[in-house]
Scaffold this motif. Structure first.
Motif, short mmCIF file in Angstrom:
data_model
loop_
_atom_site.label_atom_id
_atom_site.label_comp_id
_atom_site.label_asym_id
_atom_site.label_seq_id
_atom_site.Cartn_x
_atom_site.Cartn_y
_atom_site.Cartn_z
N ALA A 1 -17.56 46.70 -42.70
CA ALA A 1 -17.72 45.49 -43.37
C ALA A 1 -17.49 45.82 -44.89
N VAL A 2 -17.78 46.83 -45.50
CA VAL A 2 -17.65 47.26 -46.97
C VAL A 2 -16.07 47.30 -47.28
N SER A 3 -15.18 47.90 -46.25
CA SER A 3 -13.82 47.90 -46.61
C SER A 3 -13.02 46.56 -46.46
N VAL A 4 -13.64 45.42 -46.22
CA VAL A 4 -12.98 44.20 -46.27
C VAL A 4 -13.24 43.39 -47.52
N LEU A 5 -14.31 43.87 -48.25
CA LEU A 5 -14.84 43.22 -49.45
C LEU A 5 -13.67 42.99 -50.39
N GLU A 6 -13.51 42.10 -51.25
CA GLU A 6 -12.31 42.04 -52.26
C GLU A 6 -12.44 42.72 -53.34
N ASP A 7 -13.72 42.98 -53.84
CA ASP A 7 -14.10 43.26 -55.24
C ASP A 7 -14.40 44.82 -55.26
#
Length: 208
Positions: free
Chosen positions: A100-106
């Motif tokens: 989930a963290v790996s797909v965050l944009e910022d």
């Protein structure tokens, strides 16, 4: 020794599976053999079903020489070992919070997670994000190898973490610490946080 390593690898795989840190046939583990080469989890086998007598063996060049066909992501493991001569084991998961963290944009690709806890700093350190590659793309292996010398823990975008350790337990514990820190990070979204200061984090990295 090899028998003990086989049994320990399977115990760790069973534990990760039982606690929901891996699911289906996802994820893989490897460990360096004292006589050279590696023991690797086989392809299309759930970690909860690992059998010490049914593990894949690679020679020191990464060639499959014994046992069932190894995981399709073997190249991730050999890339980590090639860049880190101190690595005795590698764990790769598709664990939910890390993905989930790996797909965050910022997020910062040079250091994905803040220093939320001392244990994260000590076990993981700076976490590098690897850009997305199609599963099985050989270019992923070469990219991992390029960053692994400076980072024993990497996060593959839209995929999951790959973590090297001195031994099986070290790799397991670092992977679990990464997953729990990713969970904390997501829980704290929208809140002001107080991570460790750079000086506090540096003191942990240089402690005796």
């Amino acid at each position: 020794m090899t028998t003990a390593l086989r049994e320990e690898l399977c115990r760790i795989g069973h534990s990760l599976y039982a606690r929901g840190l891996t699911f289906g046939s996802s994820g893989n583990i490897s460990v360096r053999r004292p006589e050279g080469g590696w023991i690797v989890t086989p392809t299309n086998v759930a970690m909860g079903d690992l059998d010490p007598g049914q593990l894949s063996i690679l020679d020191e060049n990464g060639n499959w020489i014994e046992g069932p066909k190894p995981t399709k992501e073997t190249f991730l493991h050999t890339a980590m070992y090639g860049a880190r001569r101190d690595a005795g084991a590698v764990v790769h998961l598709h664990s939910t919070h890390s993905v989930a963290v790996s797909v965050l944009e910022d997020i910062d690709p040079a250091d994905v997670l803040p220093a939320i806890t001392a244990y994260y700093v000590m076990k993981v350190g700076a976490l590098r994000l690897i850009p997305y590659f199609r599963p099985g793309d050989p270019a992923l292996g070469s990219t991992v190898a390029g960053f692994a010398a400076k980072h024993h823990a990497l996060l593959l975008a839209n995929h999951g973490p790959v973590v090297a350790g001195a031994d099986l337990r070290s790799a397991q514990y670092a992977t679990e610490e990464l997953e729990e820190t990713a969970k904390l990070f997501l829980l704290l979204q929208g809140h002001k946080i107080r991570p460790l200061t750079p000086a506090q984090a540096e003191a942990l990295k240089t402690r005796p």
